[in-house]
Enzyme design. Structure first.
Site, PDB file in Angstrom:
ATOM      1  CE1 TYR A  57       8.117 -17.739 117.770  1.00 46.80           C
ATOM      2  CE2 TYR A  57       9.478 -18.826 119.429  1.00 46.80           C
ATOM      3  CZ  TYR A  57       8.961 -17.669 118.871  1.00 46.80           C
ATOM      4  OH  TYR A  57       9.298 -16.446 119.401  1.00 46.80           O
TER       5      TYR A  57
ATOM      6  CE1 TYR B 154      12.341 -13.298 120.063  1.00 46.73           C
ATOM      7  CE2 TYR B 154      14.109 -11.955 119.184  1.00 46.73           C
ATOM      8  CZ  TYR B 154      12.764 -12.190 119.365  1.00 46.73           C
ATOM      9  OH  TYR B 154      11.836 -11.310 118.841  1.00 46.73           O
TER      10      TYR B 154
ATOM     11  CG  PHE C 115      12.520 -13.383 110.702  1.00 47.81           C
ATOM     12  CD1 PHE C 115      12.367 -14.379 109.745  1.00 47.81           C
ATOM     13  CD2 PHE C 115      13.528 -13.536 111.651  1.00 47.81           C
ATOM     14  CE1 PHE C 115      13.211 -15.495 109.731  1.00 47.81           C
ATOM     15  CE2 PHE C 115      14.375 -14.641 111.640  1.00 47.81           C
ATOM     16  CZ  PHE C 115      14.210 -15.625 110.680  1.00 47.81           C
ATOM     17  CD  GLU C 116       9.104 -13.481 118.343  1.00 48.26           C
ATOM     18  OE1 GLU C 116       9.306 -12.384 118.887  1.00 48.26           O
ATOM     19  OE2 GLU C 116       8.064 -14.154 118.523  1.00 48.26           O
ATOM     20  CB  ILE C 117      13.228 -18.065 114.137  1.00 48.40           C
ATOM     21  CG1 ILE C 117      13.482 -19.579 114.147  1.00 48.40           C
ATOM     22  CG2 ILE C 117      14.528 -17.299 113.993  1.00 48.40           C
ATOM     23  CD1 ILE C 117      14.007 -20.099 112.821  1.00 48.40           C
TER      24      ILE C 117
END
Length: 413
Positions: free
Chosen positions: A218, A246, A303-305
């Site tokens: 995601y 992460y 911002f997190e992926i």
């Protein structure tokens, strides 16, 4: 008759001049046709629309010489070299990934800009799905506008009421006292109950939504972000190939007044479940004294992926439930960012956390811009590097992350 007569009376010299000019025109036309044929023969037959879009402007050695499908000559940011990662070539196979946005109907006209940035800079090449979540029903206008902007499938989900309301075990009087004290002390969002709902949901409930169960990866996209640079590779494929779980762009210090007991609660959890803490963890990033205290460093989750399997793991599931039952999301004002950061640092192998550079990112009020000019030119960045805060030495923690990971800092930092 007059015309014929004039031609007969035309001087011989004028006739020769006219014939000479006609010959020049014919020769010039032939030369143009020949040059056109030579140009067509010189252009590679594999040139595609995507390649052209990536190679706009004057070609310069090392800047625009890469194609849309081959990254062999793609310039890597200095930070990527320090982290010893590889950038996989696009093989045309999509990862099982999705964009996730938590939004309300009133966020629509801020959100459209975020969507355009992500689509124009990245997703128009991959067409990943987009899941929109709301604690209310989305309006038809919201669905029409956003579904028209995304290149993948747009999906809309409503959050169950119990996941976006005060839990039954929370003492309402104690909560009211907290809200007043934080308001009196000007703690940011300190008196906001909806903000607490959002933090709790983003921390431990978003990945449980039925619409997300089919996905493995995601990217969290907030409603007011900017992406300044073209992203020349598939971020999700990059994570999988490099065994990263992460990824972040900015790392900052948390407001201490919002999390006074988060670390003491975490230490109790580690004492009860020591087997869940990874042996090769990143404790030295979040603590300067071997775990006695929390140094407030966290990955900014605007911002997190990463991998949804991180949050679905036994370690994180138990950790979130432990925090949730303590009431800290409401009695204090625990944010999802420090919670996610502490969990990633404790439950992952330290090599599975990645700093993304070369993307260019802004969320009020912090901005990331690549420090290397050749990277900015290659990726067509529109950010001002003098506004970059990535490597700040006090409030910001990216430098701390690099030092604890034994990565080399970029030149000049």
């Amino acid at each position: 008759m007059a015309t014929i007569q004039r031609k007969r009376l035309m001087p011989k010299s004028a006739f020769l001049v006219k014939k000479y000019r006609r010959g020049i025109r014919v020769s010039f036309t032939a030369i143009c046709i020949l040059l056109t044929l030579l140009f067509i023969m010189h252009v590679p037959s594999s040139t595609t629309k995507e390649n052209i879009s990536l190679n706009t402007g004057t070609e310069t050695d090392g800047l625009n010489a890469f194609s849309g499908s081959s990254r062999s000559d793609y310039l890597l940011p200095f930070t990527d070299k320090s982290q010893h990662v590889i950038h996989p070539k696009d093989d045309g196979i999509k990862e099982n990934a999705v964009m996730i946005t938590l939004a309300r109907n009133s966020d629509l006209w801020n959100l459209v800009n975020s969507i355009r940035h992500v689509e124009d800079r990245f997703n128009h090449k991959y067409h990943y799905d987009w899941v929109f979540l709301n604690d209310d029903d989305f309006t038809d206008e919201f669905k029409r506008v956003t579904s028209n902007l995304v290149s993948g499938k747009a999906k809309y989900g409503k959050i169950p009421k119990e996941q976006f309301s005060i839990p039954s075990w929370i003492d309402q009087d104690k909560l009211a006292t907290t809200l007043k004290n934080m308001r009196d002390n000007n703690v940011i969002y300190g008196d906001s109950v909806p903000y607490r709902h959002m933090c709790r949901f983003q921390a431990g409930l978003f990945y449980r939504h039925p619409l997300l169960q089919q996905y493995n990866w995601y990217w969290r996209v907030d409603t007011d972000i900017t992406i300044f640079c073209d992203i020349q590779y598939d971020l999700f494929k990059f994570l999988r190939v490099n065994n990263k779980m992460y990824g972040f762009i900015l790392s900052v210090s948390e407001y201490e007044a919002t999390i006074p007991t988060l670390w003491s609660t975490t230490r109790k959890f580690m004492k009860e479940y020591p087997h869940l803490v990874h042996k090769n963890n990143l404790m030295d990033y979040i603590s300067d004294d071997n775990g006695e205290n929390y140094n407030l460093c966290h990955f900014w989750s605007n911002f997190e992926i990463g991998s949804l399997d991180l949050w679905r793991s036994e370690a994180y599931d138990k950790y979130f439930e432990y925090l949730d039952q303590s009431g800290g999301f409401y009695y204090e004002r625990w944010g999802d960012a420090p919670v996610h950061s502490i969990a990633a640092a404790l439950f992952l192998d330290r090599s599975q956390i990645h700093f993304f550079d070369g993307l260019g990112f802004h969320h009020p009020d912090f901005l990331s811009c690549p420090v290397e000019e050749d990277i900015r030119l290659q990726n067509h960045c529109t950010c001002n590097p003098t506004r970059d805060v990535t490597w700040g030495a006090s409030y910001f923690c990216t430098r701390k992350f690099f030092l604890t990971q034994n990565y080399a800092l970029p030149p000049g930092v």
